[in-house]
Design a protein around this motif. Structure first.
Motif, short mmCIF file in Angstrom:
data_model
loop_
_atom_site.label_atom_id
_atom_site.label_comp_id
_atom_site.label_asym_id
_atom_site.label_seq_id
_atom_site.Cartn_x
_atom_site.Cartn_y
_atom_site.Cartn_z
N GLY A 1 0.88 -1.36 0.21
CA GLY A 1 -0.37 -0.16 0.03
C GLY A 1 0.70 1.73 0.14
N ALA A 2 1.84 1.18 -0.64
CA ALA A 2 3.10 3.00 -0.30
C ALA A 2 2.25 3.54 -1.33
CB ALA A 2 4.15 2.06 -1.48
N ARG A 3 2.57 4.90 -0.41
CA ARG A 3 1.15 6.20 -1.14
C ARG A 3 2.24 6.38 -2.68
NH1 ARG A 3 -2.59 8.64 -1.02
NH2 ARG A 3 -3.61 8.31 1.47
N SER A 4 3.34 6.07 -2.63
CA SER A 4 4.46 6.48 -3.34
C SER A 4 3.81 6.18 -5.04
CB SER A 4 6.07 6.20 -3.29
OG SER A 4 6.86 5.52 -3.10
N ILE A 5 3.95 4.83 -4.32
CA ILE A 5 2.65 3.67 -6.21
C ILE A 5 1.59 4.48 -6.45
CG2 ILE A 5 2.01 1.54 -6.31
CD1 ILE A 5 4.95 1.53 -5.84
N LEU A 6 0.46 4.61 -5.48
CA LEU A 6 -0.61 5.37 -6.27
C LEU A 6 -0.61 6.82 -6.90
CD1 LEU A 6 -3.26 5.23 -5.79
CD2 LEU A 6 -3.31 6.62 -3.64
N CYS A 7 0.61 7.09 -6.17
CA CYS A 7 1.15 8.77 -6.64
C CYS A 7 1.42 8.74 -8.33
CB CYS A 7 1.79 9.97 -5.85
SG CYS A 7 1.39 10.33 -4.40
N GLN A 8 2.21 7.23 -8.34
CA GLN A 8 3.28 7.19 -8.89
C GLN A 8 2.07 7.02 -11.22
OE1 GLN A 8 6.36 4.47 -8.81
NE2 GLN A 8 6.70 4.83 -11.10
N VAL A 9 1.34 5.85 -10.56
CA VAL A 9 0.06 5.37 -11.11
C VAL A 9 -0.42 6.54 -11.47
CG1 VAL A 9 -1.80 4.26 -11.97
CG2 VAL A 9 0.04 3.25 -10.74
N LEU A 10 -1.34 7.32 -10.35
CA LEU A 10 -1.61 8.71 -10.53
C LEU A 10 -0.63 9.46 -11.89
CD1 LEU A 10 -3.41 9.05 -7.94
CD2 LEU A 10 -4.63 8.17 -9.41
N GLU A 11 0.00 9.62 -11.89
CA GLU A 11 1.08 10.65 -12.80
C GLU A 11 0.96 10.31 -14.01
OE1 GLU A 11 4.84 12.76 -12.25
OE2 GLU A 11 4.64 11.63 -10.49
N THR A 12 1.06 9.03 -14.22
CA THR A 12 1.03 8.51 -15.25
C THR A 12 -0.50 8.64 -15.73
OG1 THR A 12 2.94 6.82 -14.62
CG2 THR A 12 1.89 6.68 -16.61
N TYR A 13 -0.96 7.85 -15.73
CA TYR A 13 -2.55 8.58 -16.09
C TYR A 13 -3.02 9.90 -15.97
CZ TYR A 13 -7.81 7.63 -16.76
OH TYR A 13 -8.43 7.64 -17.28
N ALA A 14 -2.23 10.68 -15.55
CA ALA A 14 -2.52 12.28 -15.85
C ALA A 14 -1.98 12.86 -16.92
CB ALA A 14 -2.45 13.08 -14.85
N ALA A 15 -0.85 11.89 -16.80
CA ALA A 15 0.12 12.59 -18.66
C ALA A 15 -0.12 11.99 -19.80
CB ALA A 15 1.45 12.27 -17.88
N THR A 16 -1.46 10.58 -19.05
CA THR A 16 -1.61 9.75 -21.10
C THR A 16 -2.91 10.60 -21.35
OG1 THR A 16 -0.66 8.02 -19.74
CG2 THR A 16 -2.04 7.92 -21.77
N CYS A 17 -3.35 11.24 -20.18
CA CYS A 17 -4.88 12.34 -20.28
C CYS A 17 -4.44 13.35 -20.86
CB CYS A 17 -5.95 12.29 -19.09
SG CYS A 17 -6.31 10.62 -18.81
N GLN A 18 -3.19 13.86 -20.49
CA GLN A 18 -3.64 15.29 -21.19
C GLN A 18 -2.32 15.08 -23.14
OE1 GLN A 18 -0.91 16.16 -17.61
NE2 GLN A 18 -2.79 17.44 -17.24
N LYS A 19 -1.63 14.13 -22.89
CA LYS A 19 -1.10 13.88 -23.65
C LYS A 19 -1.54 13.62 -25.09
CE LYS A 19 2.98 11.26 -22.65
NZ LYS A 19 3.68 10.26 -22.91
N ARG A 20 -3.50 12.54 -24.41
CA ARG A 20 -4.59 12.53 -25.79
C ARG A 20 -5.23 14.03 -26.12
NH1 ARG A 20 -4.60 6.71 -25.62
NH2 ARG A 20 -3.04 5.28 -25.55
N GLY A 21 -5.05 15.39 -25.18
CA GLY A 21 -5.66 16.11 -25.38
C GLY A 21 -6.54 16.67 -24.06
N ALA A 22 -7.34 15.59 -22.95
CA ALA A 22 -7.81 15.84 -22.00
C ALA A 22 -8.23 16.37 -21.22
CB ALA A 22 -8.55 14.41 -21.40
N MET A 23 -8.81 16.91 -20.89
CA MET A 23 -8.85 18.10 -19.41
C MET A 23 -8.75 17.45 -18.17
SD MET A 23 -8.93 20.83 -18.56
CE MET A 23 -8.62 22.37 -16.78
N VAL A 24 -7.92 17.43 -17.12
CA VAL A 24 -6.91 16.65 -15.71
C VAL A 24 -7.25 17.91 -14.92
CG1 VAL A 24 -5.86 15.79 -14.62
CG2 VAL A 24 -5.49 14.83 -17.11
N HIS A 25 -8.49 17.77 -13.95
CA HIS A 25 -8.59 18.62 -13.23
C HIS A 25 -7.25 18.21 -12.01
CE1 HIS A 25 -11.92 19.94 -14.84
NE2 HIS A 25 -12.05 19.10 -14.76
#
Length: 65
Positions: free
Chosen positions: A33-57
């Motif tokens: 349950g390491a928070r750093s892992i959660l943050c890493q996955v969310l950061e990757t998803y956010a970057a992928t979304c933004q690359k594809r033109g989606a707005m991320v809040h």
């Protein structure tokens, strides 16, 4: 049709969250349950979304990253 809330709501139709979610669960289990892992996955998803033109809040504040 289900309405998504949260910081990634505009991205779910562009980048399906299922694989990210599954990988995140697996990684969290393996890391006890390491928070750093959660943050890493969310950061990757956010970057992928933004690359594809989606707005991320702001996702860092609600997730504690």
């Amino acid at each position: 049709k289900k309405s998504f809330q949260g910081p990634f709501r505009a991205c779910h139709n562009i980048v399906k969250p299922h694989d990210f979610y599954r990988n995140c669960l697996l990684d969290l289990c393996l890391s006890d349950g390491a928070r750093s892992i959660l943050c890493q996955v969310l950061e990757t998803y956010a970057a992928t979304c933004q690359k594809r033109g989606a707005m991320v809040h702001d996702w860092r504040t609600p997730s504690g990253c």
